[in-house]
Design a protein around this motif. Structure first.
Motif, PDB file in Angstrom:
ATOM      1  N   UNK A   1       0.820  -1.206   0.000  1.00 56.16           N
ATOM      2  CA  UNK A   1       0.000   0.000   0.000  1.00 56.16           C
ATOM      3  C   UNK A   1       0.860   1.263   0.000  1.00 56.16           C
ATOM      4  N   UNK A   2       2.002   1.194   0.658  1.00 53.92           N
ATOM      5  CA  UNK A   2       2.891   2.351   0.688  1.00 53.92           C
ATOM      6  C   UNK A   2       3.428   2.670  -0.696  1.00 53.92           C
ATOM      7  N   UNK A   3       3.800   1.652  -1.460  1.00 47.05           N
ATOM      8  CA  UNK A   3       4.287   1.883  -2.810  1.00 47.05           C
ATOM      9  C   UNK A   3       3.183   2.453  -3.702  1.00 47.05           C
ATOM     10  N   UNK A   4       1.978   1.935  -3.565  1.00 46.66           N
ATOM     11  CA  UNK A   4       0.854   2.469  -4.346  1.00 46.66           C
ATOM     12  C   UNK A   4       0.599   3.925  -3.959  1.00 46.66           C
ATOM     13  N   UNK A   5       0.615   4.204  -2.671  1.00 46.46           N
ATOM     14  CA  UNK A   5       0.374   5.566  -2.210  1.00 46.46           C
ATOM     15  C   UNK A   5       1.444   6.516  -2.729  1.00 46.46           C
ATOM     16  N   UNK A   6       2.706   6.123  -2.649  1.00 47.62           N
ATOM     17  CA  UNK A   6       3.789   6.982  -3.144  1.00 47.62           C
ATOM     18  C   UNK A   6       3.674   7.212  -4.648  1.00 47.62           C
ATOM     19  N   UNK A   7       3.361   6.176  -5.390  1.00 45.57           N
ATOM     20  CA  UNK A   7       3.239   6.314  -6.844  1.00 45.57           C
ATOM     21  C   UNK A   7       2.112   7.262  -7.220  1.00 45.57           C
ATOM     22  N   UNK A   8       0.990   7.120  -6.587  1.00 41.91           N
ATOM     23  CA  UNK A   8      -0.143   7.986  -6.924  1.00 41.91           C
ATOM     24  C   UNK A   8       0.078   9.408  -6.425  1.00 41.91           C
ATOM     25  N   UNK A   9       0.793   9.583  -5.321  1.00 43.27           N
ATOM     26  CA  UNK A   9       1.095  10.941  -4.844  1.00 43.27           C
ATOM     27  C   UNK A   9       2.073  11.643  -5.776  1.00 43.27           C
ATOM     28  N   UNK A  10       3.043  10.917  -6.301  1.00 42.38           N
ATOM     29  CA  UNK A  10       3.968  11.510  -7.263  1.00 42.38           C
ATOM     30  C   UNK A  10       3.198  11.959  -8.497  1.00 42.38           C
ATOM     31  N   UNK A  11       2.280  11.124  -8.951  1.00 47.72           N
ATOM     32  CA  UNK A  11       1.471  11.497 -10.110  1.00 47.72           C
ATOM     33  C   UNK A  11       0.620  12.723  -9.812  1.00 47.72           C
ATOM     34  N   UNK A  12       0.052  12.800  -8.632  1.00 47.67           N
ATOM     35  CA  UNK A  12      -0.812  13.946  -8.321  1.00 47.67           C
ATOM     36  C   UNK A  12      -0.023  15.244  -8.337  1.00 47.67           C
ATOM     37  N   UNK A  13       1.226  15.197  -7.917  1.00 49.49           N
ATOM     38  CA  UNK A  13       2.058  16.393  -7.984  1.00 49.49           C
ATOM     39  C   UNK A  13       2.409  16.767  -9.409  1.00 49.49           C
ATOM     40  N   UNK A  14       2.555  15.765 -10.252  1.00 49.71           N
ATOM     41  CA  UNK A  14       2.928  16.030 -11.640  1.00 49.71           C
ATOM     42  C   UNK A  14       1.776  16.585 -12.460  1.00 49.71           C
ATOM     43  N   UNK A  15       0.561  16.198 -12.137  1.00 52.30           N
ATOM     44  CA  UNK A  15      -0.591  16.619 -12.940  1.00 52.30           C
ATOM     45  C   UNK A  15      -1.501  17.603 -12.204  1.00 52.30           C
ATOM     46  N   UNK A  16      -1.021  18.163 -11.124  1.00 50.93           N
ATOM     47  CA  UNK A  16      -1.845  19.078 -10.333  1.00 50.93           C
ATOM     48  C   UNK A  16      -2.344  20.237 -11.190  1.00 50.93           C
ATOM     49  N   UNK A  17      -3.633  20.443 -11.192  1.00 57.27           N
ATOM     50  CA  UNK A  17      -4.247  21.522 -11.943  1.00 57.27           C
ATOM     51  C   UNK A  17      -4.468  21.212 -13.413  1.00 57.27           C
ATOM     52  N   UNK A  18      -4.029  20.042 -13.881  1.00 56.63           N
ATOM     53  CA  UNK A  18      -4.174  19.696 -15.293  1.00 56.63           C
ATOM     54  C   UNK A  18      -5.115  18.527 -15.530  1.00 56.63           C
ATOM     55  N   UNK A  19      -5.639  17.946 -14.474  1.00 55.21           N
ATOM     56  CA  UNK A  19      -6.479  16.760 -14.611  1.00 55.21           C
ATOM     57  C   UNK A  19      -7.714  16.928 -13.729  1.00 55.21           C
ATOM     58  N   UNK A  20      -8.809  16.355 -14.161  1.00 52.87           N
ATOM     59  CA  UNK A  20     -10.027  16.392 -13.350  1.00 52.87           C
ATOM     60  C   UNK A  20      -9.905  15.387 -12.209  1.00 52.87           C
TER      61      UNK A  20
END
Length: 72
Positions: free
Chosen positions: A2-21
């Motif tokens: 779960x930690x790896x999934x959480x880290x992966x999705x958090x990295x993505x959220x920082x990369x696409x912040x404000x550009x994705x619904x």
């Protein structure tokens, strides 16, 4: 896991912040956390997985060695 999934999705959220619904991000997190990551983890960590180093039928006959779970 779960930690790896959480880290992966958090990295993505920082990369696409404000550009994705938010709905698209939630769908991605569900699919990634529920299907993609467990499937790849099984391939690498399960003794019968086709990427497991101990499997004689592994990829190219040698498999893959995962150091501290970082590869998955």
């Amino acid at each position: 896991q779960y930690t790896f999934v959480l880290c992966s999705t958090c990295i993505l959220s920082g990369a696409v912040a404000g550009r994705i619904r938010i709905h698209a991000y939630v769908v991605f997190c569900i699919v990634y956390g529920g299907v993609v990551q467990p499937l790849i983890s099984h391939w690498l960590w399960a003794p019968g997985g086709w990427l497991h180093a101990g499997n004689p039928n592994a990829l190219f006959g040698s498999g893959c060695i995962d150091f501290a779970g970082g590869l998955v």
